[in-house]
Write a protein that holds these residues in place. Structure first.
Motif, PDB file in Angstrom:
ATOM      1  N   VAL A   2      33.037 132.804 107.602  1.00  4.50           N
ATOM      2  CA  VAL A   2      31.796 132.542 108.273  1.00  4.50           C
ATOM      3  C   VAL A   2      31.459 133.704 109.050  1.00  4.50           C
ATOM      4  O   VAL A   2      31.957 134.320 109.766  1.00  4.50           O
ATOM      5  CB  VAL A   2      31.919 131.031 109.238  1.00  4.50           C
ATOM      6  CG1 VAL A   2      30.600 130.903 109.764  1.00  4.50           C
ATOM      7  CG2 VAL A   2      32.326 130.141 108.268  1.00  4.50           C
ATOM      8  N   SER A  12      23.952 132.072 110.314  1.00  7.34           N
ATOM      9  CA  SER A  12      25.505 131.973 109.583  1.00  7.34           C
ATOM     10  C   SER A  12      25.194 132.088 108.188  1.00  7.34           C
ATOM     11  O   SER A  12      24.151 131.314 107.429  1.00  7.34           O
ATOM     12  CB  SER A  12      25.975 130.439 109.903  1.00  7.34           C
ATOM     13  OG  SER A  12      26.355 130.305 111.157  1.00  7.34           O
ATOM     14  N   TYR A  29      29.351 123.282 103.059  1.00  2.07           N
ATOM     15  CA  TYR A  29      30.600 123.909 103.776  1.00  2.07           C
ATOM     16  C   TYR A  29      30.679 123.546 105.349  1.00  2.07           C
ATOM     17  O   TYR A  29      31.471 123.182 106.245  1.00  2.07           O
ATOM     18  CB  TYR A  29      30.903 125.261 103.603  1.00  2.07           C
ATOM     19  CG  TYR A  29      31.399 125.576 102.108  1.00  2.07           C
ATOM     20  CD1 TYR A  29      32.554 125.717 102.150  1.00  2.07           C
ATOM     21  CD2 TYR A  29      30.438 125.886 101.092  1.00  2.07           C
ATOM     22  CE1 TYR A  29      32.822 126.037 100.373  1.00  2.07           C
ATOM     23  CE2 TYR A  29      30.760 126.133  99.814  1.00  2.07           C
ATOM     24  CZ  TYR A  29      31.976 126.073  99.656  1.00  2.07           C
ATOM     25  OH  TYR A  29      32.543 126.455  98.379  1.00  2.07           O
ATOM     26  N   LEU A  30      29.344 123.852 105.815  1.00  2.00           N
ATOM     27  CA  LEU A  30      29.393 124.194 107.455  1.00  2.00           C
ATOM     28  C   LEU A  30      27.932 123.541 108.126  1.00  2.00           C
ATOM     29  O   LEU A  30      27.026 123.421 107.537  1.00  2.00           O
ATOM     30  CB  LEU A  30      29.377 125.652 107.719  1.00  2.00           C
ATOM     31  CG  LEU A  30      29.161 126.170 109.126  1.00  2.00           C
ATOM     32  CD1 LEU A  30      30.766 126.011 109.828  1.00  2.00           C
ATOM     33  CD2 LEU A  30      28.761 127.632 108.850  1.00  2.00           C
ATOM     34  N   LYS A  80      34.648 121.856 110.663  1.00  2.00           N
ATOM     35  CA  LYS A  80      34.035 122.734 109.550  1.00  2.00           C
ATOM     36  C   LYS A  80      32.356 122.488 110.406  1.00  2.00           C
ATOM     37  O   LYS A  80      31.399 122.406 109.703  1.00  2.00           O
ATOM     38  CB  LYS A  80      33.737 122.187 108.390  1.00  2.00           C
ATOM     39  CG  LYS A  80      35.170 121.829 107.737  1.00  2.00           C
ATOM     40  CD  LYS A  80      36.105 122.993 107.813  1.00  2.00           C
ATOM     41  CE  LYS A  80      37.193 123.055 107.157  1.00  2.00           C
ATOM     42  NZ  LYS A  80      38.197 123.797 107.562  1.00  2.00           N
ATOM     43  N   LYS A  81      32.512 122.587 111.549  1.00  2.00           N
ATOM     44  CA  LYS A  81      31.260 122.661 112.433  1.00  2.00           C
ATOM     45  C   LYS A  81      31.253 123.775 113.550  1.00  2.00           C
ATOM     46  O   LYS A  81      32.478 123.952 114.377  1.00  2.00           O
ATOM     47  CB  LYS A  81      31.040 121.323 113.019  1.00  2.00           C
ATOM     48  CG  LYS A  81      29.788 121.205 113.809  1.00  2.00           C
ATOM     49  CD  LYS A  81      29.783 119.730 114.464  1.00  2.00           C
ATOM     50  CE  LYS A  81      28.329 119.805 115.346  1.00  2.00           C
ATOM     51  NZ  LYS A  81      28.446 118.172 115.737  1.00  2.00           N
ATOM     52  N   ASP A 119      34.184 125.224 117.916  1.00  2.00           N
ATOM     53  CA  ASP A 119      34.299 124.138 116.820  1.00  2.00           C
ATOM     54  C   ASP A 119      34.278 122.875 117.425  1.00  2.00           C
ATOM     55  O   ASP A 119      34.011 122.597 118.535  1.00  2.00           O
ATOM     56  CB  ASP A 119      35.366 124.534 115.612  1.00  2.00           C
ATOM     57  CG  ASP A 119      36.859 124.246 116.302  1.00  2.00           C
ATOM     58  OD1 ASP A 119      36.891 123.818 117.708  1.00  2.00           O
ATOM     59  OD2 ASP A 119      37.694 124.855 115.792  1.00  2.00           O
ATOM     60  N   TYR A 155      37.119 130.503 107.891  1.00  2.00           N
ATOM     61  CA  TYR A 155      36.633 129.291 107.846  1.00  2.00           C
ATOM     62  C   TYR A 155      37.540 128.216 108.059  1.00  2.00           C
ATOM     63  O   TYR A 155      37.214 127.061 108.354  1.00  2.00           O
ATOM     64  CB  TYR A 155      35.733 129.013 106.323  1.00  2.00           C
ATOM     65  CG  TYR A 155      35.154 127.884 106.243  1.00  2.00           C
ATOM     66  CD1 TYR A 155      34.210 127.345 106.758  1.00  2.00           C
ATOM     67  CD2 TYR A 155      36.106 127.101 105.082  1.00  2.00           C
ATOM     68  CE1 TYR A 155      33.784 126.200 106.225  1.00  2.00           C
ATOM     69  CE2 TYR A 155      35.590 125.915 104.711  1.00  2.00           C
ATOM     70  CZ  TYR A 155      34.471 125.269 105.347  1.00  2.00           C
ATOM     71  OH  TYR A 155      34.058 123.832 105.158  1.00  2.00           O
TER      72      TYR A 155
END
Length: 794
Positions: free
Chosen positions: A340, A226, A210-211, A282-283, A314, A276
């Motif tokens: 998150v 995280s 996901y991340l 997604k960073k 992000d 999220y």
């Protein structure tokens, strides 16, 4: 640090009263600021049953109720329309106190006695979440199961006791319930019960799917953890969480927000939850802001960022101010399903600088500014996830992202047993030292007289044997330390300090009050004082990071601070007074600064009121000169913010500039809201203290009779009387004891541009009786000296 007592007792079993436990903490080095009994906000309010209700004969909206309060039935008049016979309601009896401070008294409404008041939820400071029905616009209808006559505090759960514990700067590990509980366990010698950190992960998901997290600033963010939660359920937090948050001053919102606040207080780790779906790319990127970058924080305000502000971003934009506050865009909202969770360690100085630069502060920034240890990130994260699993608020995604380039390990300190005793000055048994340190979580072992202590990660403040010694003695008890008096050491104040006290005591004896003002003032002050553009006083130092524009420059004179203080007093009804301040002025050698400015300590006097004038202030200054051995001289001054005809420069007999005295210039006074003349004086305090005398030289009183002479002089009108007296003292011999002006006259037979001035002279010799010839010789010399000032005998 506010510590609800019931919360603390979950970690350590104790039957002590809050005050008894507080005494134990005080003995271990913690100050208890206050014991807060929440029930004290509501007094003498009980559960009552409405037995009957009838309409008021003289009102179309009032009702008369007969209410059973347990030991009696009271008649109460109410305007509420939602009350029915048989209802249980809160009743404020005569003398009751409500949360807003209102006191209830028996009264009479339209001719009917009313012996109390029926209360709504709002009047008890309750909302629907606190008690069912509290949000209704009307009287709070209680559950049928409540006991008639019961204290309403017990009904609504308002019974918590909160200890407000003062935490010193070197003990950030105690800024949590767990931290205080560790100390309580040690002082009571009882086991510490840790919170439940267990949780289950959903193995069908992994966070790396996901991340991703990129940490570009390990120097100021040495660790960033995280975890993720999917299928999040947003609901009201359990009552125990809501009540505890309110007890420490945090407003409950919903479970997804409350859980991080709860862990902040319990574990001491600030945490943050992001939506999220609002994280672009997604960073998560930890970086400093680009100059001019903006973010809208959770408080709804937009902030412009600087290059030194650490941000959580992000791929496209900042989503949080690191360690301070989250961004509005990425925050948890009603539609949030995937979270998150952030648990990080940020450098104290970085958070402090950012919070001050943006003027943005929060509970999280307050913790980070004091310092967070490396173990708290993991404990905080586990505790949050435990609560998610316990209450079924979502599924924990497996895996963790831990962006950290620091080896996390315990410090080990080796030292000799005798080191501790030498520092304390008393002999404490080795076994007692080891026991105390182990109870504190500092695992200590001995090999002969060599001790080895493994410092737990939560004790960042311990660096050496001195710190360990402090831990031992505060638990063992300071009363074992035996005071010793060293005979060849003598305490006391220096001569300069004694003279300083003498000045202040003299001023207090003259009816003056000491004030203390900030060294920072507004740059507008120099315009308000009407200083010319090239005035040296305008060469001030501007602060790089001021609190606000009104406190943005260092003062070069105390005059503005004094005048503003007088204005403040005058606006609040204090129409007269005498004030003084001893404070520093800051004079730069050059601008921009190449070295530290010169700090000059000044004495500022400010008199105002109908009974004050130039001479009342001058007489006080003369008294200061008298006790310090100075003879002051006064000459007309030309100071922009003083009245040109009622101001003077002050020098001593050596010609050193002491300061000035005068009435505030009328044009300057207009800019301050004071309907009174203001008289001020600014003196060189350092010089007065350094060169003053402690004891005046003894002069024997002459046994011979003195001689008095009066001189009527004709002098130029603009010649100051002080200059005439100065000349008389200069020309006269040692037998002139004193002289004073007793009359000044202009007009009549006096030529234009001249004035008649009468002076009284006192002559005396300590060795003989003076003759007329002795006195006449001195008067001749005086008149010859005065003639050079165009002053003659009339």
């Amino acid at each position: 640090m506010k510590v609800p007592y019931s919360w603390l007792k979950e970690f350590v079993d104790t039957d002590l009263s809050p005050e008894e436990l507080g005494d134990k903490l005080v003995s271990a080095g913690f100050e208890i600021e206050e014991y807060i009994y929440l029930k004290n906000s509501i007094k003498n309010v009980v559960v009552g049953k409405v037995e009957s209700i009838v309409k008021h004969e003289h009102s179309d909206h009032l009702n008369i109720c007969q209410v059973n309060v347990g030991d009696k039935v009271l008649q109460i008049v109410t305007g509420a329309q939602n009350v029915r016979a048989g209802d249980l309601v809160p009743v404020a009896l005569d003398g009751a106190v409500l949360p807003d401070g209102k006191t209830i008294k028996n009264g009479e409404l339209r001719g009917e006695k009313s012996y109390g008041m029926l209360c709504s939820g709002g009047e008890l400071d309750l909302v629907e979440d606190d008690y069912p029905g509290a949000g209704v616009n009307g009287i709070l209808i209680l559950k049928k199961t409540e006991k008639i006559g019961a204290d309403i505090n017990n009904v609504i759960g308002n019974t918590e006791v909160v200890l407000d514990v003062s935490i010193t700067a070197n003990r950030p590990d105690c800024n949590s319930i767990l931290g205080i509980a560790r100390e309580v366990a040690v002082v009571l010698d009882k086991p510490l019960k840790m919170p439940d950190f267990t949780y289950e992960e959903d193995e069908s998901h992994n966070i790396n799917e996901y991340l991703t997290v990129e940490n570009r600033e390990f120097g100021i963010c040495p660790r960033y953890m995280s975890k993720m939660v999917v299928d999040a359920v947003q609901t009201q937090s359990p009552k125990i969480i809501r009540d505890r948050l309110k007890a420490v001053g945090i407003r409950p919102i919903n479970n997804l927000v409350d859980v991080t606040n709860y862990v902040l207080i319990e574990i001491g780790q600030p945490m943050h939850a992001f939506d999220y779906n609002n994280i672009s790319g997604k960073k998560i990127v930890i970086r400093t802001a680009q100059p001019g970058e903006k973010i809208t924080a959770l408080d709804g305000k937009e902030y412009t960022l600087g290059k030194d502000n650490l941000m959580i971003c992000d791929e496209q934009k900042p989503i949080a101010v690191a360690g301070v506050m989250g961004g509005e865009y990425s925050s948890v909202c009603d539609t949030t399903k995937t979270l998150v969770l952030e648990s990080a360690r940020f450098a104290r100085d970085s958070v402090r600088h950012t919070a001050r630069a943006l003027n943005l502060h929060s509970d999280s920034s307050a913790r980070f500014e004091k310092g967070i240890d490396f173990i708290s990130q993991e404990l905080g994260m586990k505790r949050v996830l435990n609560l998610f699993c316990k209450y079924g608020w979502g599924k924990v995604v497996s895996g963790v992202i831990d962006a950290c380039n620091t080896e996390i390990k315990n410090k080990i300190i080796e030292y000799n047993y005798d080191n501790i005793n030498a520092i304390i000055g008393v002999k404490i048994p080795k076994e007692a030292i080891i026991d105390i340190l182990n109870r504190l979580g500092i695992v200590t072992t001995a090999k002969g007289d060599t001790l080895q202590s493994v410092i737990p990660l939560f004790r960042d403040d311990i660096d050496g044997v001195n710190d360990l010694t402090e831990e031992v003695i505060r638990i063992y008890g300071y009363d074992v330390v035996i005071p010793r008096v060293i005979s060849n050491c003598r305490g006391g104040k220096t001569d300069e300090q004694l003279r300083s006290d003498k000045i202040k005591n003299t001023l207090v004896g003259k009816g003056a009050f000491e004030i203390v003002s900030y060294s920072f003032i507004t740059p507008k002050a120099y315009d308000m004082l009407m200083l010319r553009e090239d005035s040296p006083l305008r060469r001030y130092i501007a602060l790089k990071n001021p609190i606000g524009i009104d406190m943005s420059v260092m003062r070069t004179t105390l005059s503005y601070s004094m005048i503003k203080t007088i204005e403040y007093n005058f606006k609040r009804g204090n129409k007269e007074g005498r004030l003084f301040e001893v404070g520093n002025t800051y004079i730069p050698d050059s601008l921009p600064l190449e070295k530290l400015p010169e700090e000059k300590t000044k004495l500022m006097l400010g008199f105002f009121g109908p009974d004050e004038d130039f001479y009342s202030l001058k007489s006080v200054i003369e008294d200061l000169g008298e006790i310090l051995g100075y003879k002051f001289n006064y000459k007309r001054a030309n100071i922009e913010y003083l009245h040109p005809g009622r101001s003077a420069c002050i020098t001593d007999e050596k010609g050193h500039h002491i300061g000035y005295i005068g009435e505030l210039h009328p044009d300057v006074a207009e800019q301050f809201d004071v309907e009174s003349r203001i008289y001020i004086a600014e003196l060189d305090f350092e010089y007065l203290v350094a060169n003053g005398i402690d004891i005046k030289p003894f002069k024997p009183i002459s046994k011979y009779q003195g001689v008095q002479r009066d001189l009527a002089l004709l002098a130029p009108e603009k010649l100051p009387a002080a200059e005439i007296l100065e000349t008389i003292y200069k020309e006269a011999g040692s037998i002139l004891e004193d002289c004073e002006v007793f009359d000044v006259y202009v007009g009549g037979q006096i030529p234009v541009g001249k004035k008649s001035i009468a002076v009284k002279l006192y002559f005396r010799d300590v060795t003989k009786t003076l003759t007329d010839n002795d006195v006449n010789k001195e008067i001749t010399k005086i008149l010859e000296g005065l003639s050079e000032k165009d002053t003659i005998l009339r």
